[in-house]
Design an enzyme around this catalytic site. Structure first.
Site, PDB file in Angstrom:
ATOM      1  N   CYS A   1       0.837  -1.209   0.000  1.00  0.00           N
ATOM      2  CA  CYS A   1       0.000   0.000   0.000  1.00  0.00           C
ATOM      3  C   CYS A   1       0.867   1.253   0.000  1.00  0.00           C
ATOM      4  O   CYS A   1       0.606   2.206  -0.735  1.00  0.00           O
ATOM      5  CB  CYS A   1      -0.925   0.019   1.217  1.00  0.00           C
ATOM      6  N   ASP A   2       1.895   1.241   0.823  1.00  0.00           N
ATOM      7  CA  ASP A   2       2.837   2.357   0.889  1.00  0.00           C
ATOM      8  C   ASP A   2       3.432   2.622  -0.486  1.00  0.00           C
ATOM      9  O   ASP A   2       3.410   3.752  -0.985  1.00  0.00           O
ATOM     10  CB  ASP A   2       3.929   2.021   1.911  1.00  0.00           C
TER      11      ASP A   2
END
Length: 165
Positions: free
Chosen positions: A58-59
């Site tokens: 996600c990062d």
């Protein structure tokens, strides 16, 4: 639509969306705990549905769209997760993310239900990308089959660039 999380099948709540359909309505929570109605989000937009900003994929995904957003004209990118708005703001500050707006679905889970991205077993959103034109029509939809994998960046970016003519 079947997705897995680390190989285990998950149940998605809601119906999957398809290109050509209208983006459904929903309410999210903004950085100051304010209600953000879908009708308030005007123009062309991209919704990144992610499980949690504090995870590696996600990062990387939100950072990649943040970097690419510098070239977008008239397109707003939103990252939607179940993370609390305070955690989202902390992550954005630490990651230097300024071009992607973060919104939370933690309160009502309306976004997850409306887009078919709410994972019943985890109470998180599955990874998906929705590109929406200025009239609210979906021009690109991707539900990533394995939650722990990246979306097809090239396809999403091509759909975004197509919005710009």
């Amino acid at each position: 639509m079947q997705v897995t999380f680390k190989g285990t099948p998950m149940t998605l709540i809601g119906q999957p969306l398809k290109p050509g359909e209208q983006m459904p309505g929903f309410t999210l929570c903004g950085p100051e705990l304010e209600k953000v109605e879908s009708e308030m989000l005007t123009g062309s937009k991209v919704f990144l549905s992610v499980p949690s900003l504090d995870t590696g994929v996600c990062d990387a995904q939100v950072r990649r769209f943040n970097q690419a957003a510098a070239a977008f004209r008239g397109v707003t990118v939103y990252a939607v997760s179940m993370d609390l708005p305070f955690a989202q703001a902390r992550w954005c500050g630490a990651a230097g993310v300024e071009r992607v707006r973060v919104l939370s679905d933690f309160r009502e889970r309306e976004f997850g239900k409306a887009t078919g991205t709410l994972i019943k077993e985890l109470g998180l959103l599955t990874r998906a990308v929705f590109v929406v034109d200025g009239q609210g029509r979906l021009t690109h939809v991707e539900y990533v089959g394995e939650v722990a994998q990246h979306p097809d960046y090239d396809a999403a970016l091509a759909a975004i660039h197509a919005l710009q003519g």
